[in-house]
Design an enzyme around this catalytic site. Structure first.
Site, short mmCIF file in Angstrom:
data_model
loop_
_atom_site.label_atom_id
_atom_site.label_comp_id
_atom_site.label_asym_id
_atom_site.label_seq_id
_atom_site.Cartn_x
_atom_site.Cartn_y
_atom_site.Cartn_z
N ASN A 1 -58.23 30.67 84.66
CA ASN A 1 -57.23 30.26 83.66
C ASN A 1 -57.58 28.84 83.24
OD1 ASN A 1 -55.66 32.49 83.86
ND2 ASN A 1 -53.92 31.48 84.85
N ASN B 1 -53.29 18.68 89.59
CA ASN B 1 -54.63 19.23 89.34
C ASN B 1 -54.58 20.46 88.44
OD1 ASN B 1 -56.53 17.55 90.69
ND2 ASN B 1 -55.71 18.26 92.64
N ALA C 1 -61.78 25.12 89.10
CA ALA C 1 -60.99 25.86 88.12
C ALA C 1 -59.89 26.62 88.87
CB ALA C 1 -61.87 26.82 87.34
N TYR C 2 -58.86 26.98 88.15
CA TYR C 2 -57.75 27.74 88.73
C TYR C 2 -57.86 29.20 88.31
CZ TYR C 2 -55.84 23.59 90.63
OH TYR C 2 -55.69 22.46 91.40
N LEU C 3 -57.71 30.05 89.31
CA LEU C 3 -57.85 31.48 89.07
C LEU C 3 -56.56 32.08 88.58
CD1 LEU C 3 -59.85 32.68 92.11
CD2 LEU C 3 -60.58 32.31 89.76
#
Lengths: 156, 156
Positions: free
Chosen positions: A86, A149, A29-31
């Site tokens: 996010n 990604n 996941a993206y922070l």
């Protein structure tokens, strides 16, 4: 810091499966994303984790180059940070397929919200490195923002 | 992961200077911010560096609580990541002033673009912990978004 240089393709068919040399389950996941900078947390096979900062990607010959900083972190930290993400958690199985000359195709078979998507990436040492393209590769999507990604994690 | 619990004040005057027990030079910048999540890179005394991910802050009694994940990283990585920052590099000297009961006031004297700003922070173990407030503290700014570290890095 390393400079990540890669090319990315859609995958058509299953011919690559007979050449698989390894596989791992990836959840990521993206922070946060600061325009061109992205911060990703990844858990591999439920047993190890990484925090990765990537800078702006730029076209570099046929490949895409991007500064990358990656650190091993405790899995418990990664799981807690995923709650601060996010967008969605992206789940995929990454199959390793020998590409010759010491390189490896990483074939990502997505599950969950991205079920049906299969992408193949290869990391290069030089942007202009010659790559033999196997028959099971589909269209090249290097630099196509839809297949980045982060886009895959953020798009609905 | 730790839960950071802190209170923050403006500082008036120099009376704290006679009690300083240590100091370090800090340079820091934010890589990205995803709404409530921030990712900070910090270099301390030019000789060590940290990558810090902080989650959403929430008011917790008189204090502010926030999940925090911090990792030691190579200084060379930190300097390269600073080039990928959002906003400015914030420079300050952090003076340590004993606060009693094993706690420490961190008095941050900013230089560069924020010259003239002096803030004091204290980290607590519990949000409702009693804190003796020395005379040299000015107005409390806990939770005031203008004095958040990220705001100080991003505001013009």
């Amino acid at each position: 810091m390393i400079l990540e240089i890669e090319r990315k393709f859609l995958v058509s068919g299953d011919a690559w499966r007979s050449q698989v040399s390894g596989a791992r389950r990836i959840r990521q996941a993206y922070l946060a994303n600061g325009g061109t900078t992205s911060v990703r947390v990844r858990v591999i096979d439920g047993s190890s984790a990484k925090l990765t900062v990537k800078g702006a990607a730029r076209a570099d010959g046929p490949a895409l180059s991007r500064p990358e900083f990656e650190y091993a972190i405790p899995v418990a930290d990664a799981l807690a940070m995923m709650e601060m993400r996010n967008g969605r958690i992206v789940e995929k199985t990454r199959y390793l397929v020998p590409a010759g000359a010491g390189r490896t195709w990483e074939v990502d078979v997505f599950t969950g919200a991205l079920e049906g998507l299969v992408l193949a990436e290869i990391e290069l040492e030089r942007p202009d490195e010659e790559v033999a393209l196997p028959d099971w590769l589909g269209r090249e999507v290097t630099g196509d923002p839809r297949y980045g990604n982060m886009a895959l994690a953020l798009e609905a």
